[in-house]
Enzyme design. Structure first.
Site, mmCIF file in Angstrom:
data_model
loop_
_atom_site.group_PDB
_atom_site.id
_atom_site.type_symbol
_atom_site.label_atom_id
_atom_site.label_comp_id
_atom_site.label_asym_id
_atom_site.label_seq_id
_atom_site.Cartn_x
_atom_site.Cartn_y
_atom_site.Cartn_z
ATOM 1 N N HIS A 8 -3.917 1.632 7.887
ATOM 2 C CA HIS A 8 -2.699 2.291 7.767
ATOM 3 C C HIS A 8 -2.572 3.442 6.795
ATOM 4 C CE1 HIS A 8 2.040 1.459 7.920
ATOM 5 N NE2 HIS A 8 1.822 2.333 6.906
ATOM 6 N N GLU A 9 -3.016 3.115 5.723
ATOM 7 C CA GLU A 9 -3.005 3.902 4.407
ATOM 8 C C GLU A 9 -3.638 5.398 4.764
ATOM 9 O OE1 GLU A 9 -0.236 3.625 2.702
ATOM 10 O OE2 GLU A 9 -0.033 1.586 3.221
ATOM 11 N N HIS A 46 -1.987 7.757 7.095
ATOM 12 C CA HIS A 46 -0.908 8.546 6.285
ATOM 13 C C HIS A 46 -1.317 10.140 5.886
ATOM 14 C CE1 HIS A 46 2.782 6.356 6.281
ATOM 15 N NE2 HIS A 46 2.299 5.318 5.915
ATOM 16 N N GLN A 76 3.442 9.877 0.680
ATOM 17 C CA GLN A 76 4.634 9.007 0.966
ATOM 18 C C GLN A 76 5.460 9.208 -0.425
ATOM 19 O OE1 GLN A 76 2.568 5.198 1.980
ATOM 20 N NE2 GLN A 76 4.670 4.846 3.160
ATOM 21 N N CYS A 134 6.496 0.143 7.323
ATOM 22 C CA CYS A 134 6.245 1.029 6.492
ATOM 23 C C CYS A 134 7.316 1.501 5.742
ATOM 24 C CB CYS A 134 5.777 2.230 7.385
ATOM 25 S SG CYS A 134 5.163 3.630 6.540
ATOM 26 N N LEU A 135 7.057 1.723 4.403
ATOM 27 C CA LEU A 135 8.292 2.258 3.541
ATOM 28 C C LEU A 135 8.594 3.538 3.958
ATOM 29 C CD1 LEU A 135 6.362 1.090 0.143
ATOM 30 C CD2 LEU A 135 8.465 0.075 1.176
ATOM 31 N N GLY A 141 0.901 -1.363 -0.171
ATOM 32 C CA GLY A 141 -0.011 -0.060 -0.156
ATOM 33 C C GLY A 141 0.940 1.390 0.013
HETATM 34 ZN ZN ZN Z 1 3.020 3.446 5.750
#
Ligand code: ZN
Length: 150
Positions: free
Chosen positions: A130-131, A134, A51, A88-89, A46
């Protein structure tokens, strides 16, 4: 194909509340395409627009079998509870255990501007939560009951 560098903490864009997309124009569609390409290149499940440095309410998700793209996503129903490990990236050096709803219903727009609604449980429900976090400037360590360096 455009693969972007993924923004990592403590970049301030990850802490902003992203504004809604008011109009789905070519620029918005390009952002979505770049998010998709970047997510796949990074082997992620995701990605949220902040991001890749774009403060807009857009997410892309692929739990492994389908690409989900959503503009202005909103959780309109949630129930239950689950706790599992997340990464998380944008937080490359940590994993954490987060408590999330077990089952959710999400409403948003697809790339054609049509309203879509999806039900998600288990891992897919976690990824959505989670997304969407963000988009509100929240990263998983904020919610983690425990974190570990990796
Ligand atoms: Zn993330």
């Amino acid at each position: 194909m455009a693969v972007y560098n993924i923004v990592t903490v403590p970049d301030p864009i990850l802490r902003q509340k992203a504004p809604k997309v008011e109009k789905i124009n070519a620029g918005v569609l390009r952002v979505m395409d770049n998010m998709r390409d970047t997510m796949y290149a990074a082997d992620g499940v995701g990605l949220a627009a902040p991001q890749i440095g774009v403060s807009k309410r857009i997410i892309v998700i692929d739990p492994g079998d389908q690409l989900i793209e959503m503009i202005n996503p909103q959780i309109i129903y949630s129930e239950g509870e689950q706790t599992a490990r997340e990464g998380c990236l944008s937080v490359p050096d940590l994993v954490g255990w987060c408590k999330r709803a077990q089952r959710i219903t999400v409403r948003g727009l697809n790339r054609n501007g049509e309203e879509i609604e999806m039900e998600a449980t288990d891992m897919l429900a976690r990824v959505f939560q989670h997304e969407i976090d963000h988009l509100d400037g929240i990263v998983f360590p904020d919610k983690a009951i425990q974190t570990k360096k990796i």
